[in-house]
Design an enzyme around this catalytic site. Structure first.
Site, PDB file in Angstrom:
ATOM      1  N   PHE A 145       0.858  -1.184   0.000  1.00  9.76           N
ATOM      2  CA  PHE A 145       0.000   0.000   0.000  1.00  9.76           C
ATOM      3  C   PHE A 145       0.887   1.224   0.000  1.00  9.76           C
ATOM      4  O   PHE A 145       1.644   1.456   0.937  1.00  9.76           O
ATOM      5  CB  PHE A 145      -0.951   0.050   1.207  1.00  9.76           C
ATOM      6  CG  PHE A 145      -1.846   1.252   1.137  1.00  9.76           C
ATOM      7  CD1 PHE A 145      -3.013   1.224   0.383  1.00  9.76           C
ATOM      8  CD2 PHE A 145      -1.501   2.447   1.759  1.00  9.76           C
ATOM      9  CE1 PHE A 145      -3.817   2.353   0.258  1.00  9.76           C
ATOM     10  CE2 PHE A 145      -2.299   3.580   1.645  1.00  9.76           C
ATOM     11  CZ  PHE A 145      -3.463   3.531   0.899  1.00  9.76           C
ATOM     12  N   ASP A 230       9.149   3.020   1.994  1.00  7.80           N
ATOM     13  CA  ASP A 230       7.981   3.828   2.327  1.00  7.80           C
ATOM     14  C   ASP A 230       7.711   3.646   3.820  1.00  7.80           C
ATOM     15  O   ASP A 230       7.172   2.628   4.250  1.00  7.80           O
ATOM     16  CB  ASP A 230       6.773   3.374   1.486  1.00  7.80           C
ATOM     17  CG  ASP A 230       5.510   4.175   1.813  1.00  7.80           C
ATOM     18  OD1 ASP A 230       5.514   4.920   2.818  1.00  7.80           O
ATOM     19  OD2 ASP A 230       4.525   4.037   1.063  1.00  7.80           O
ATOM     20  N   LYS A 259       2.316  11.149   7.278  1.00  2.73           N
ATOM     21  CA  LYS A 259       1.450  10.906   8.441  1.00  2.73           C
ATOM     22  C   LYS A 259       1.901  11.652   9.703  1.00  2.73           C
ATOM     23  O   LYS A 259       1.650  12.828   9.821  1.00  2.73           O
ATOM     24  CB  LYS A 259       1.271   9.408   8.655  1.00  2.73           C
ATOM     25  CG  LYS A 259       0.489   8.805   7.477  1.00  2.73           C
ATOM     26  CD  LYS A 259      -0.243   7.530   7.771  1.00  2.73           C
ATOM     27  CE  LYS A 259      -1.226   7.243   6.645  1.00  2.73           C
ATOM     28  NZ  LYS A 259      -0.890   6.104   5.796  1.00  2.73           N
TER      29      LYS A 259
HETATM   30  C1  LIG Z   1      -1.010   6.229   4.312  1.00  2.00           C
HETATM   31  C2  LIG Z   1       0.079   5.669   3.495  1.00  2.00           C
HETATM   32  C3  LIG Z   1       0.385   6.205   2.228  1.00  2.00           C
HETATM   33  C4  LIG Z   1      -0.414   7.311   1.592  1.00  2.00           C
HETATM   34  O1  LIG Z   1      -0.400   8.494   2.334  1.00  2.00           O
HETATM   35  P1  LIG Z   1      -1.552   9.581   2.064  1.00  2.00           P
HETATM   36  O2  LIG Z   1      -1.216  10.702   3.001  1.00  2.00           O
HETATM   37  O3  LIG Z   1      -2.863   8.908   2.397  1.00  2.00           O
HETATM   38  O4  LIG Z   1      -1.471   9.954   0.633  1.00  2.00           O
HETATM   39  C5  LIG Z   1       1.454   5.663   1.541  1.00  2.00           C
HETATM   40  N1  LIG Z   1       2.186   4.664   2.052  1.00  2.00           N
HETATM   41  C6  LIG Z   1       1.921   4.119   3.253  1.00  2.00           C
HETATM   42  C7  LIG Z   1       2.784   3.026   3.789  1.00  2.00           C
HETATM   43  C8  LIG Z   1       0.852   4.593   4.018  1.00  2.00           C
HETATM   44  O5  LIG Z   1       0.574   4.040   5.191  1.00  2.00           O
END
Ligand SMILES: *Cc1c(COP(=O)(O)O)cnc(C)c1O
Length: 407
Positions: A145, A230, A259
């Site tokens: 994700f 990520d 985040k």
């Molecule tokens: C939440 C998340 C995203 C996307 O971030 P947004 O602020 O919703 O665009 C990408 N990668 C990971 C691992 C996430 O948890």
């Protein structure tokens, strides 16, 4: 049923009438929050065991962050990167120091910084590795994700995220998360980068086997491929280290944060990278109107400083070990596994016996907010500032709710 309950029902109905139905929220109407506690329009209190998918690691309305926000808002908030500001350097200096990387490129939502990473990796592939024009590939994990843009969902393996949104961007190849042999097989001469979450969050808090990140680092070095992590969800203390890659003593070439970087107040994300990787960007090649704006920079710097000053990384490690140990000790035929790292634990329920959604709904009725992922997993990811007694209360409520489903 009192009148305020009627107002909550009305609020839900009003939202349902005008908001797109791209979410399926729990029937709770939140109005205010402080620390790990939220209050709904009825005045009912809830313990936040979800913290907005890690965006609220500092807890709600952290006083230092609210002060940084309001003070900066009274000075200047948005100037664009057409000019320099006195807030950007202190923020990025801190980020570079904490990550051990060299340069940072800020944006707002997390997906924006994933896009930055993809662009950087491709340009590096052409200009530095020497891949033929438009042939660069990025290796990604099954079950990943990384956000919701059309390019990003194009390499998702989740049908619900993709269905009806094609055609998709080419240039991605999959491997089995946690399997170094599968990763080795997916890499070829056109691979510019491996892009992974160190722990897969939305997939159900999947922790790879020990040594997997080290193996990935070694493979990337051998094959001249970038390792890009990520850590939008796993970073900034969530797993009990500043960054999840530190559990394996490696350093990525590129790191994506988001985040919690916004302190629970603003969307702030960042791509942080080595000198060599970031050197591919020149003026005009990439940008973001709101990226690194003074308000975001001031809040993000304070968010990093609060994590440091309040010892939230160690707190996450200590309380997280307690959380995992307590959840693993629950003897219930409904639980298949409890796994995680730091204050980030997923409990995998047996779908033949109980639905995670039903458990989460019942927990909310009893004043504890969580969220299911993938129908079977309940996530526990409270603010890192959570009091130990609150954490125990949240676990107690979960266990009690689960017992009722056993009957
Ligand atoms: C939440 C998340 C995203 C996307 O971030 P947004 O602020 O919703 O665009 C990408 N990668 C990971 C691992 C996430 O948890």
């Amino acid at each position: 049923m009192d009148i305020r309950r009627t107002l909550a029902t009305e609020a839900i109905a009003r939202e349902a009438a005008v908001a797109a139905h791209n979410y399926h929220p729990l029937p709770v109407v939140l109005q205010s929050g402080r620390g790990e506690w939220l209050t709904d329009v009825d005045g009912k209190r809830y313990l936040d065991m979800m913290s907005a998918y890690s965006a609220v690691s500092h807890g709600h309305a952290h006083p230092r962050l609210v002060r940084a926000l309001t003070e900066q808002a009274q000075r200047v908030s948005v100037t664009s990167r057409a000019y320099h500001t006195d807030t950007l350097a202190p923020f990025l200096e801190k980020l570079v120091q904490l990550t051990g990387l060299d340069r940072a490129l800020p944006a707002s939502g997390g997906a924006e910084s994933v896009e930055t990473a993809i662009k950087a990796a491709r340009r590096w592939g052409y200009r530095i590795k020497g891949i033929a024009k438009d042939r660069a590939e990025i290796v990604v994990a099954r079950g990943n994700f990384h956000g919701r843009t059309t390019t990003i969902i194009g390499f998702s393996t989740e049908a619900a995220y993709r269905d009806g949104f094609g055609p998709f961007t080419p240039g991605f190849r999959h491997f089995e998360f946690g399997d170094a042999d599968s990763l080795a097989a997916a890499i070829d001469d056109n691979t510019c980068a491996v892009l992974i979450e160190p722990i897969q969050g939305e997939a159900g808090i999947i922790v790879p086997p020990d040594g997997f990140l080290r193996a990935a680092r070694r493979l990337c070095d051998e094959r001249k491929v970038l390792l890009i992590l990520d850590e939008i969800q796993s970073g900034l203390g969530r797993t009990g280290r500043w960054f999840a890659f530190q559990h394996e003593g490696i350093r990525p070439d590129g790191l994506i944060l988001g985040k919690a970087l916004g302190g629970g107040l603003l969307p702030v994300s960042c791509f942080v990278a080595t000198e060599e990787l970031m050197s591919v960007f020149d003026p005009g090649s990439h940008g973001s109107t709101f990226g690194g704006n003074p308000l975001a920079a001031a809040v993000a710097l304070e968010a990093l400083q609060v994590i440091e000053d309040e010892g939230l990384v160690v707190r996450s490690a200590v309380l997280g070990a307690h959380l995992l140990q307590r959840l693993q000790a629950v003897d219930s035929p409904l639980i298949r596994a409890a796994r995680g790292r730091g204050l980030w634990v997923g409990v995998d329920l047996d779908p033949a016996r109980v639905s995670a959604r039903a458990v989460v709904e019942r927990m909310a009725e009893h004043g504890v907010l969580s969220k299911e992922t993938h129908d079977t997993v309940i996530r526990f990811a409270p603010p890192l500032t959570i009091a130990r007694a609150s954490l125990d209360y949240g676990i107690d409520v979960f266990v009690e709710v689960l017992r009722r489903f056993e009957r």
